[in-house]
Design a protein around this motif. Structure first.
Motif, mmCIF file in Angstrom:
data_model
loop_
_atom_site.group_PDB
_atom_site.id
_atom_site.type_symbol
_atom_site.label_atom_id
_atom_site.label_comp_id
_atom_site.label_asym_id
_atom_site.label_seq_id
_atom_site.Cartn_x
_atom_site.Cartn_y
_atom_site.Cartn_z
ATOM 1 N N GLY A 158 -1.876 2.048 15.903
ATOM 2 C CA GLY A 158 -1.945 0.819 16.684
ATOM 3 C C GLY A 158 -2.703 -0.300 16.001
ATOM 4 O O GLY A 158 -2.669 -1.447 16.462
ATOM 5 N N GLY A 159 -3.368 0.010 14.913
ATOM 6 C CA GLY A 159 -4.149 -0.990 14.196
ATOM 7 C C GLY A 159 -3.315 -1.820 13.246
ATOM 8 O O GLY A 159 -2.092 -1.703 13.180
ATOM 9 N N SER A 160 -4.017 -2.680 12.479
ATOM 10 C CA SER A 160 -3.360 -3.613 11.556
ATOM 11 C C SER A 160 -3.998 -3.547 10.176
ATOM 12 O O SER A 160 -5.186 -3.223 10.043
ATOM 13 N N LEU A 161 -3.201 -3.874 9.182
ATOM 14 C CA LEU A 161 -3.673 -4.037 7.809
ATOM 15 C C LEU A 161 -2.855 -5.150 7.178
ATOM 16 O O LEU A 161 -1.695 -5.361 7.539
ATOM 17 N N LYS A 162 -3.459 -5.833 6.217
ATOM 18 C CA LYS A 162 -2.726 -6.840 5.461
ATOM 19 C C LYS A 162 -2.815 -6.493 3.987
ATOM 20 O O LYS A 162 -3.909 -6.464 3.414
ATOM 21 N N LEU A 163 -1.676 -6.222 3.386
ATOM 22 C CA LEU A 163 -1.618 -5.948 1.960
ATOM 23 C C LEU A 163 -1.388 -7.241 1.196
ATOM 24 O O LEU A 163 -0.676 -8.132 1.667
ATOM 25 N N SER A 164 -1.987 -7.303 0.023
ATOM 26 C CA SER A 164 -1.802 -8.455 -0.856
ATOM 27 C C SER A 164 -1.259 -7.985 -2.190
ATOM 28 O O SER A 164 -1.515 -6.862 -2.629
ATOM 29 N N CYS A 165 -0.519 -8.863 -2.823
ATOM 30 C CA CYS A 165 0.015 -8.590 -4.163
ATOM 31 C C CYS A 165 -0.100 -9.886 -4.961
ATOM 32 O O CYS A 165 0.452 -10.915 -4.556
ATOM 33 N N THR A 166 -0.795 -9.821 -6.079
ATOM 34 C CA THR A 166 -1.012 -11.011 -6.896
ATOM 35 C C THR A 166 -0.437 -10.793 -8.287
ATOM 36 O O THR A 166 -0.605 -9.714 -8.872
ATOM 37 N N ALA A 167 0.217 -11.816 -8.786
ATOM 38 C CA ALA A 167 0.757 -11.755 -10.138
ATOM 39 C C ALA A 167 -0.325 -12.127 -11.144
ATOM 40 O O ALA A 167 -1.109 -13.063 -10.926
ATOM 41 N N VAL A 168 -0.340 -11.411 -12.249
ATOM 42 C CA VAL A 168 -1.299 -11.657 -13.323
ATOM 43 C C VAL A 168 -0.525 -12.101 -14.554
ATOM 44 O O VAL A 168 0.411 -11.439 -14.972
ATOM 45 N N ALA A 169 -0.919 -13.236 -15.101
ATOM 46 C CA ALA A 169 -0.390 -13.763 -16.364
ATOM 47 C C ALA A 169 1.041 -14.296 -16.278
ATOM 48 O O ALA A 169 1.685 -14.488 -17.313
ATOM 49 N N PHE A 170 1.540 -14.507 -15.062
ATOM 50 C CA PHE A 170 2.817 -15.185 -14.909
ATOM 51 C C PHE A 170 2.899 -15.763 -13.497
ATOM 52 O O PHE A 170 2.122 -15.398 -12.618
ATOM 53 N N GLN A 219 -1.729 -9.254 -20.008
ATOM 54 C CA GLN A 219 -0.552 -8.441 -19.722
ATOM 55 C C GLN A 219 0.034 -8.866 -18.382
ATOM 56 O O GLN A 219 -0.684 -8.947 -17.382
ATOM 57 N N GLN A 220 1.327 -9.107 -18.337
ATOM 58 C CA GLN A 220 1.970 -9.519 -17.102
ATOM 59 C C GLN A 220 2.129 -8.322 -16.171
ATOM 60 O O GLN A 220 2.675 -7.295 -16.568
ATOM 61 N N GLN A 221 1.680 -8.489 -14.948
ATOM 62 C CA GLN A 221 1.762 -7.402 -13.988
ATOM 63 C C GLN A 221 1.553 -7.952 -12.583
ATOM 64 O O GLN A 221 1.115 -9.090 -12.404
ATOM 65 N N VAL A 222 1.889 -7.127 -11.590
ATOM 66 C CA VAL A 222 1.559 -7.440 -10.206
ATOM 67 C C VAL A 222 0.587 -6.376 -9.729
ATOM 68 O O VAL A 222 0.730 -5.195 -10.071
ATOM 69 N N VAL A 223 -0.397 -6.796 -8.955
ATOM 70 C CA VAL A 223 -1.470 -5.903 -8.535
ATOM 71 C C VAL A 223 -1.615 -5.962 -7.023
ATOM 72 O O VAL A 223 -1.813 -7.043 -6.453
ATOM 73 N N GLU A 224 -1.532 -4.780 -6.388
ATOM 74 C CA GLU A 224 -1.663 -4.695 -4.934
ATOM 75 C C GLU A 224 -3.123 -4.449 -4.541
ATOM 76 O O GLU A 224 -3.895 -3.864 -5.307
ATOM 77 N N SER A 225 -3.441 -4.854 -3.317
ATOM 78 C CA SER A 225 -4.750 -4.546 -2.736
ATOM 79 C C SER A 225 -4.621 -4.573 -1.220
ATOM 80 O O SER A 225 -3.605 -5.043 -0.685
ATOM 81 N N GLY A 226 -5.643 -4.064 -0.542
ATOM 82 C CA GLY A 226 -5.677 -4.152 0.914
ATOM 83 C C GLY A 226 -5.360 -2.873 1.648
ATOM 84 O O GLY A 226 -5.429 -2.828 2.887
ATOM 85 N N GLY A 227 -5.017 -1.821 0.926
ATOM 86 C CA GLY A 227 -4.743 -0.553 1.594
ATOM 87 C C GLY A 227 -6.011 0.079 2.154
ATOM 88 O O GLY A 227 -7.120 -0.389 1.895
ATOM 89 N N GLY A 228 -5.822 1.124 2.945
ATOM 90 C CA GLY A 228 -6.978 1.812 3.504
ATOM 91 C C GLY A 228 -6.578 2.719 4.641
ATOM 92 O O GLY A 228 -5.394 2.996 4.855
ATOM 93 N N LEU A 229 -7.604 3.146 5.379
ATOM 94 C CA LEU A 229 -7.415 4.025 6.530
ATOM 95 C C LEU A 229 -7.498 3.187 7.802
ATOM 96 O O LEU A 229 -8.448 2.404 7.974
ATOM 97 N N VAL A 230 -6.534 3.354 8.681
ATOM 98 C CA VAL A 230 -6.514 2.600 9.931
ATOM 99 C C VAL A 230 -6.017 3.526 11.043
ATOM 100 O O VAL A 230 -5.224 4.436 10.789
ATOM 101 N N GLN A 231 -6.486 3.283 12.247
ATOM 102 C CA GLN A 231 -6.057 4.086 13.392
ATOM 103 C C GLN A 231 -4.671 3.652 13.868
ATOM 104 O O GLN A 231 -4.277 2.490 13.669
#
Length: 128
Positions: free
Chosen positions: A15-27, A1-13
């Motif tokens: 002033g902090g940093s996070l990096k979100l990712s998004c990967t395409a599946v099947a396309f 199934q064609q879709q995009v899937v996010e990851s990398g979220g969470g709890l941060v204080q």
């Protein structure tokens, strides 16, 4: 199934940093422009950043300009959102969007309905 899937979220204080990712599946994302949106509880969905598939031209909401960076990696079939100097008001569910016709930069409801792919979202919470 064609879709995009996010990851990398969470709890941060603050002033902090996070990096979100998004990967395409099947396309392939090679010919897709990409964007990130977010929605906080009780608020409208808003655009955060977008990048064109030709030239990699990026655009940012004023609220994140200078703190967030969107990048697209075609060999990895992914797009990223580097978030620095996070603030409590950045708390939201973050959504990845892909569109083959134009950069998905608009949060106009009519435009959002026409984007090709939406992810299910990843929660980002900025709190001490």
């Amino acid at each position: 199934q064609q879709q995009v899937v996010e990851s990398g979220g969470g709890l941060v204080q603050p002033g902090g940093s996070l990096k979100l990712s998004c990967t395409a599946v099947a396309f392939s994302l090679d010919y897709f422009a990409m964007g990130w949106f977010r929605q906080a509880p009780g608020k409208e969905r808003e655009e955060v950043a977008c990048v064109s598939h030709i030239g990699g031209v990026a655009s940012y909401a004023d609220s994140v300009k200078g703190r967030f960076t969107i990048s697209k990696d075609n060999p990895k079939n992914s797009v990223y959102l580097q978030m620095d100097s996070l603030k409590p008001e950045d708390t939201a569910v973050y959504y990845c969007v892909a569109d083959q016709r134009r950069p998905p930069c608009s949060a106009n409801p009519e435009d959002m309905r026409t984007y090709d792919y939406w992810g299910k979202g990843t929660q980002v919470t900025v709190s001490s």
